[in-house]
Design an enzyme around this catalytic site. Structure first.
Site, PDB file in Angstrom:
ATOM      1  N   GLY A  59       0.871  -1.174   0.000  1.00  0.00           N
ATOM      2  CA  GLY A  59       0.000   0.000   0.000  1.00  0.00           C
ATOM      3  C   GLY A  59       0.897   1.209   0.000  1.00  0.00           C
ATOM      4  O   GLY A  59       1.825   1.290  -0.797  1.00  0.00           O
ATOM      5  N   GLU A  60       0.649   2.111   0.917  1.00  0.00           N
ATOM      6  CA  GLU A  60       1.470   3.321   1.001  1.00  0.00           C
ATOM      7  C   GLU A  60       2.024   3.379   2.429  1.00  0.00           C
ATOM      8  O   GLU A  60       1.271   3.582   3.388  1.00  0.00           O
ATOM      9  CB  GLU A  60       0.572   4.522   0.670  1.00  0.00           C
ATOM     10  CG  GLU A  60       1.329   5.721   0.189  1.00  0.00           C
ATOM     11  CD  GLU A  60       2.285   5.443  -0.964  1.00  0.00           C
ATOM     12  OE1 GLU A  60       1.877   4.852  -1.976  1.00  0.00           O
ATOM     13  OE2 GLU A  60       3.466   5.809  -0.845  1.00  0.00           O
ATOM     14  N   SER A  61       3.334   3.195   2.548  1.00  0.00           N
ATOM     15  CA  SER A  61       3.922   3.060   3.887  1.00  0.00           C
ATOM     16  C   SER A  61       3.748   4.317   4.734  1.00  0.00           C
ATOM     17  O   SER A  61       3.542   4.227   5.955  1.00  0.00           O
ATOM     18  CB  SER A  61       5.400   2.698   3.771  1.00  0.00           C
ATOM     19  OG  SER A  61       6.068   3.635   2.966  1.00  0.00           O
TER      20      SER A  61
ATOM     21  N   CYS B 296       6.361  -5.191   0.504  1.00  0.00           N
ATOM     22  CA  CYS B 296       6.432  -3.884  -0.150  1.00  0.00           C
ATOM     23  C   CYS B 296       6.284  -2.753   0.880  1.00  0.00           C
ATOM     24  O   CYS B 296       7.179  -2.561   1.687  1.00  0.00           O
ATOM     25  CB  CYS B 296       5.406  -3.836  -1.273  1.00  0.00           C
ATOM     26  SG  CYS B 296       5.892  -2.718  -2.568  1.00  0.00           S
TER      27      CYS B 296
ATOM     28  N   ARG C 149      12.690   3.739  -1.077  1.00  0.00           N
ATOM     29  CA  ARG C 149      11.312   3.688  -1.577  1.00  0.00           C
ATOM     30  C   ARG C 149      11.260   3.990  -3.067  1.00  0.00           C
ATOM     31  O   ARG C 149      12.074   4.748  -3.592  1.00  0.00           O
ATOM     32  CB  ARG C 149      10.446   4.715  -0.848  1.00  0.00           C
ATOM     33  CG  ARG C 149      10.265   4.407   0.627  1.00  0.00           C
ATOM     34  CD  ARG C 149       9.361   5.422   1.297  1.00  0.00           C
ATOM     35  NE  ARG C 149       8.036   5.400   0.710  1.00  0.00           N
ATOM     36  CZ  ARG C 149       7.237   6.456   0.662  1.00  0.00           C
ATOM     37  NH1 ARG C 149       7.623   7.615   1.134  1.00  0.00           N
ATOM     38  NH2 ARG C 149       6.043   6.344   0.116  1.00  0.00           N
TER      39      ARG C 149
ATOM     40  N   ILE D 122       5.394  -3.600  -7.597  1.00  0.00           N
ATOM     41  CA  ILE D 122       4.517  -2.452  -7.830  1.00  0.00           C
ATOM     42  C   ILE D 122       5.070  -1.252  -7.063  1.00  0.00           C
ATOM     43  O   ILE D 122       5.031  -1.221  -5.840  1.00  0.00           O
ATOM     44  CB  ILE D 122       3.076  -2.750  -7.356  1.00  0.00           C
ATOM     45  CG1 ILE D 122       2.543  -4.009  -8.054  1.00  0.00           C
ATOM     46  CG2 ILE D 122       2.170  -1.547  -7.624  1.00  0.00           C
ATOM     47  CD1 ILE D 122       1.206  -4.491  -7.521  1.00  0.00           C
ATOM     48  N   ARG D 123       5.593  -0.304  -7.795  1.00  0.00           N
ATOM     49  CA  ARG D 123       6.280   0.851  -7.157  1.00  0.00           C
ATOM     50  C   ARG D 123       7.097   0.346  -5.962  1.00  0.00           C
ATOM     51  O   ARG D 123       6.988   0.825  -4.833  1.00  0.00           O
ATOM     52  CB  ARG D 123       5.274   1.927  -6.737  1.00  0.00           C
ATOM     53  CG  ARG D 123       4.756   2.700  -7.942  1.00  0.00           C
ATOM     54  CD  ARG D 123       4.270   4.078  -7.605  1.00  0.00           C
ATOM     55  NE  ARG D 123       3.302   4.074  -6.546  1.00  0.00           N
ATOM     56  CZ  ARG D 123       3.435   4.757  -5.412  1.00  0.00           C
ATOM     57  NH1 ARG D 123       4.483   5.506  -5.198  1.00  0.00           N
ATOM     58  NH2 ARG D 123       2.491   4.701  -4.507  1.00  0.00           N
TER      59      ARG D 123
ATOM     60  N   HIS E 183       5.160  -8.807  -4.325  1.00  0.00           N
ATOM     61  CA  HIS E 183       3.815  -9.137  -3.818  1.00  0.00           C
ATOM     62  C   HIS E 183       3.461 -10.608  -4.042  1.00  0.00           C
ATOM     63  O   HIS E 183       2.725 -10.924  -4.987  1.00  0.00           O
ATOM     64  CB  HIS E 183       2.777  -8.261  -4.525  1.00  0.00           C
ATOM     65  CG  HIS E 183       2.811  -6.828  -4.114  1.00  0.00           C
ATOM     66  ND1 HIS E 183       2.039  -6.326  -3.097  1.00  0.00           N
ATOM     67  CD2 HIS E 183       3.546  -5.794  -4.573  1.00  0.00           C
ATOM     68  CE1 HIS E 183       2.287  -5.035  -2.946  1.00  0.00           C
ATOM     69  NE2 HIS E 183       3.204  -4.689  -3.838  1.00  0.00           N
TER      70      HIS E 183
ATOM     71  N   GLU F  61       1.315 -12.313  -2.644  1.00  0.00           N
ATOM     72  CA  GLU F  61      -0.135 -12.530  -2.486  1.00  0.00           C
ATOM     73  C   GLU F  61      -0.875 -12.383  -3.811  1.00  0.00           C
ATOM     74  O   GLU F  61      -2.032 -12.772  -3.914  1.00  0.00           O
ATOM     75  CB  GLU F  61      -0.703 -11.557  -1.433  1.00  0.00           C
ATOM     76  CG  GLU F  61      -0.823 -10.088  -1.844  1.00  0.00           C
ATOM     77  CD  GLU F  61       0.511  -9.321  -1.851  1.00  0.00           C
ATOM     78  OE1 GLU F  61       1.566  -9.948  -1.643  1.00  0.00           O
ATOM     79  OE2 GLU F  61       0.469  -8.096  -2.073  1.00  0.00           O
TER      80      GLU F  61
HETATM   81  N1  GLN Z   1       5.580   2.849  -3.014  1.00  0.00           N
HETATM   82  C1  GLN Z   1       4.957   2.387  -1.812  1.00  0.00           C
HETATM   83  C2  GLN Z   1       5.603   3.001  -0.567  1.00  0.00           C
HETATM   84  O1  GLN Z   1       6.622   3.602  -0.665  1.00  0.00           O
HETATM   85  C3  GLN Z   1       5.014   0.879  -1.722  1.00  0.00           C
HETATM   86  C4  GLN Z   1       4.265   0.258  -2.889  1.00  0.00           C
HETATM   87  C5  GLN Z   1       3.593  -1.032  -2.554  1.00  0.00           C
HETATM   88  O2  GLN Z   1       3.393  -1.394  -1.413  1.00  0.00           O
HETATM   89  N2  GLN Z   1       3.190  -1.714  -3.592  1.00  0.00           N
HETATM   90  O3  GLN Z   1       5.102   2.864   0.496  1.00  0.00           O
END
Ligand code: GLN
Length: 187
Positions: free
Chosen positions: A47-49, A79, A106, A135-136, A171, A173
């Site tokens: 997600g977004e840390s 991630c 990141r 993913i990113r 990921h 999952e």
């Molecule tokens: N870019 C997100 C972050 O820095 C991590 C991306 C992800 O969890 N798929 O938190």
């Protein structure tokens, strides 16, 4: 059946719940201190840390999480979840759990459009060959002496273990199978 909690404040926790079911355990969503205490293993999803870190502080969950993980609750950060677990995040001082002795960078592969999937090999039994979805994704740019590297991609660790803590930059999952989730559940 083991009850595996998935931190469900933000991010792709539902995909982890399906993976936990595939691994033959019982998933549940973690949003309260009672949930943290009920978990026999825990997943910190992607997600977004930064968002997850501030929500953990706002909901008063961070300290209890740190305590339980430090005491040996098996945990798997994927991630953004790995970023939360890491002791060092390059260029940031964001709230986090800070117990897995790695330095992460990141968004190290660039923006969303540079997300990709690729076959990788891991040392996890049953997951020797795996399709890894990035993913990113962050990169692990340094590991402490207690950290074991279980998989690498282009010379960087992408799956690591330190005691009962597991971290992945990708990921697991999101693909078929659940060997890494089973590995966590049996730690
Ligand atoms: N870019 C997100 C972050 O820095 C991590 C991306 C992800 O969890 N798929 O938190």
């Amino acid at each position: 059946m083991k009850r595996v909690g998935v931190l469900a404040l933000q991010g792709d926790y539902a995909a982890h719940e399906r993976a936990i079911l595939r691994a033959g355990a019982e998933p549940f969503e973690v949003r309260t201190l009672e949930d943290i205490d009920a978990a026999e293993a825990l997943i910190l999803p992607g997600g977004e840390s930064t968002v997850m870190g501030s929500l953990l502080v706002r909901f008063g969950l961070l300290e209890r999480l740190v305590k339980r993980i430090a005491e040996g609750l098996p945990v798997f950060g994927t991630c953004a979840g790995l970023i939360l677990l890491a002791t060092r995040v390059e260029g940031y001082t964001q709230p986090g759990i800070g117990l897995l002795d790695v330095t992460v960078r990141r968004n190290a592969y660039g923006r969303q459009v540079f997300s990709f999937r690729t076959p990788v090999r891991t040392k996890v039994p049953g997951a020797e060959k795996l399709e890894a979805v990035f993913i990113r994704a962050p990169k692990i740019i340094a590991c402490g002496p207690k950290v074991e590297v279980l998989a690498e991609y282009e010379g960087s660790p992408i799956l690591v273990r330190q005691g009962t803590m597991l971290g992945a930059t990708f990921h697991p999952e999101l693909v078929d199978g659940a060997a890494i989730h089973s590995y966590l559940i049996n730690l």
